[in-house]
Motif scaffolding. Structure first.
Motif, mmCIF file in Angstrom:
data_model
loop_
_atom_site.group_PDB
_atom_site.id
_atom_site.type_symbol
_atom_site.label_atom_id
_atom_site.label_comp_id
_atom_site.label_asym_id
_atom_site.label_seq_id
_atom_site.Cartn_x
_atom_site.Cartn_y
_atom_site.Cartn_z
ATOM 1 N N SER A 139 -6.585 8.356 -46.946
ATOM 2 C CA SER A 139 -5.761 9.625 -46.301
ATOM 3 C C SER A 139 -5.700 10.774 -47.204
ATOM 4 O O SER A 139 -4.993 10.291 -48.443
ATOM 5 C CB SER A 139 -4.640 8.982 -45.762
ATOM 6 N N THR A 140 -5.868 11.885 -47.021
ATOM 7 C CA THR A 140 -5.544 13.127 -47.689
ATOM 8 C C THR A 140 -4.594 13.965 -46.881
ATOM 9 O O THR A 140 -4.099 15.127 -47.265
ATOM 10 C CB THR A 140 -6.591 14.011 -47.918
ATOM 11 N N ALA A 141 -4.052 13.649 -45.569
ATOM 12 C CA ALA A 141 -3.031 14.253 -44.921
ATOM 13 C C ALA A 141 -2.446 13.291 -44.212
ATOM 14 O O ALA A 141 -2.893 12.294 -43.620
ATOM 15 C CB ALA A 141 -3.841 15.125 -44.036
ATOM 16 N N ARG A 142 -1.224 13.546 -43.725
ATOM 17 C CA ARG A 142 -0.251 12.940 -42.799
ATOM 18 C C ARG A 142 -0.083 13.681 -41.397
ATOM 19 O O ARG A 142 -0.147 14.876 -41.471
ATOM 20 C CB ARG A 142 1.138 12.686 -43.323
ATOM 21 N N GLN A 143 -0.161 13.169 -40.407
ATOM 22 C CA GLN A 143 -0.373 13.661 -39.117
ATOM 23 C C GLN A 143 0.679 12.985 -38.046
ATOM 24 O O GLN A 143 0.816 11.567 -38.157
ATOM 25 C CB GLN A 143 -1.486 13.918 -38.602
ATOM 26 N N LEU A 145 1.570 17.660 -35.552
ATOM 27 C CA LEU A 145 2.186 18.003 -36.932
ATOM 28 C C LEU A 145 1.180 17.369 -37.880
ATOM 29 O O LEU A 145 0.589 16.557 -37.768
ATOM 30 C CB LEU A 145 3.522 17.543 -37.000
ATOM 31 N N LYS A 146 1.248 18.246 -39.152
ATOM 32 C CA LYS A 146 0.059 17.660 -40.055
ATOM 33 C C LYS A 146 0.610 18.572 -41.248
ATOM 34 O O LYS A 146 0.959 19.688 -41.542
ATOM 35 C CB LYS A 146 -1.331 18.102 -39.772
ATOM 36 N N CYS A 147 0.359 17.742 -42.490
ATOM 37 C CA CYS A 147 0.749 18.336 -43.996
ATOM 38 C C CYS A 147 -0.112 17.331 -44.740
ATOM 39 O O CYS A 147 -0.699 16.157 -44.470
ATOM 40 C CB CYS A 147 2.134 17.995 -44.230
#
Length: 388
Positions: free
Chosen positions: A25-29, A11-13
């Protein structure tokens, strides 16, 4: 019941950029682990990644570890854990392999709870029905400044939090600062500005605990020098001040800064490694992550180690809803739980992939879910929107 498949779900956003002492961080995974059986039951876990490529962790789960489980009785969790550990010993023990084992282990306990129609925490012998938490935030961000930090922390206080953590150490003005090697050096501050940031947070949490986290960006000399000033400013916990490999450095910090409790280490794995840290008096409070340090099976042993040495446990938790649920159940099963990290940065993978929400009292102590297994119902349609 037999295991028929082990799957990794990446999962990634995107997220607004936030920085700690070293990384941005520029995304959460998250990598969810699904263990399927020859019945309608399945288990869900999370293998924490610390930003590693999801494809790599997914391959370890599906192509290396997963085949070892096919046809196994999923209730034989201790046997499965040891099988995964010993068959990967030469290249495993730590890092992504142990993270993958952790995710599988969480899924197996979730599955066992569903089969027994019990919450995991009750299978383990629950001690607590709700878990105290602290607001984990206070990151660096473009244009945020001390005013923005204060406004952020005031919001957490209004929510009911009595304790809070902020990031420090994103400095270029001290010798040997490792930030100089990072790709993104924006939002760095001086050491003096970090002190002012701490002072601003303590002003809001006057009667609570203020925790600082350097993400292992200091050396022992810096920790001793800055630690004395942090104590004067009202800090009570110093999290992972230096890399855990420097056990002698941690030992020195712990002995020469008795006023501060040294907490660590979220990046450490396995009970044997934590035992070495305890034996050397390198940390005062143990801080494993259930999705990284070995799952329920190994982290329960880390908890028992801490209790036998008169130490508290405060779990690291910085992932999806699955990791938070697992952390609540683990924390609830240990008598020496102090409090749990409750991340307050925007994170759809925690807030948007489950039906319902985690409930807390007026002081942000979280109630342990009462449903079977991890006790949460995932929204698979939403999960599909974040799957890569």
């Amino acid at each position: 019941m037999k295991i028929t498949a082990v799957k990794g779900i990446g999962l990634k956003c995107a997220c607004s950029p936030i920085s700690d002492a070293l990384s941005t961080s520029t995304a959460r995974q998250a990598l969810l682990v699904k263990v399927e059986t020859d019945t309608e039951l399945y288990g869900i876990g999370e293998a924490f990644t610390y930003g590693a490529p999801l494809a790599v962790m997914g391959h370890i789960v599906e192509e290396q570890l997963g085949p070892m489980l096919i046809g196994k009785d999923p209730a034989r969790i201790e046997e499965i854990w040891n099988t995964l550990y010993w068959r990967t010993l030469a290249h495993g023990r730590r890092s992504l392999t142990m993270g993958a084992i952790s995710g599988i282990d969480i899924a197996l306990w979730d599955l066992l709870g569903k089969a027994a129609h019990m919450p995991v925490s009750k299978l383990l012998g629950r001690h607590w029905d709700k878990i105290p938490s602290y607001a984990s935030a206070g990151f660096y961000a473009s244009g945020k400044g001390i005013d923005g930090l204060q406004k952020e922390m005031e919001g957490y206080r209004e929510q009911g939090y009595r304790d809070a953590k902020l990031k420090i150490g994103r400095n270029l003005d001290r010798p040997g600062a490792p930030l100089r090697y990072m790709a993104d050096q924006r939002c760095s501050v001086t050491v003096e500005e970090d002190y002012r940031r701490v002072e601003a947070v303590k002003e809001i949490f006057k009667d609570g605990r203020v925790i600082v986290d350097t993400n292992a960006s200091w050396d022992s000399y810096t920790a001793l020098t800055c630690g004395r000033e942090l104590y004067k400013l009202g800090v009570c916990w110093l999290e992972e001040p230096i890399p855990f490999e420097d056990l002698e450095g941690l030992q020195r910090i712990s002995r020469e800064l008795p006023q501060l409790q040294i907490i660590g280490c979220e990046t450490q794995q396995g009970v044997k490694n934590f035992e070495t840290m305890v034996r050397m008096d390198a940390v005062d409070i143990l801080q494993p992550d259930i999705g990284w340090a070995g799952g329920f099976t190994e982290c329960r042993k880390i908890g028992a180690l801490a209790e036998a040495s008169g130490r508290k446990i405060s779990l690291h938790c910085f992932g999806s809803a699955v990791l938070f649920a697992a952390s609540l159940h683990l924390a609830a099963s240990m008598a020496n739980t102090e409090m749990l990290e409750s991340e307050e940065n925007p994170n759809p993978l925690k807030d948007d992939i489950m039906k319902g929400r985690f409930e807390a009292d007026e002081h942000m102590s979280f109630f342990v879910p009462e449903g079977d297994g991890l006790g949460i119902e995932l929204d698979w349609e939403k999960i599909g929107q974040y799957t890569i």
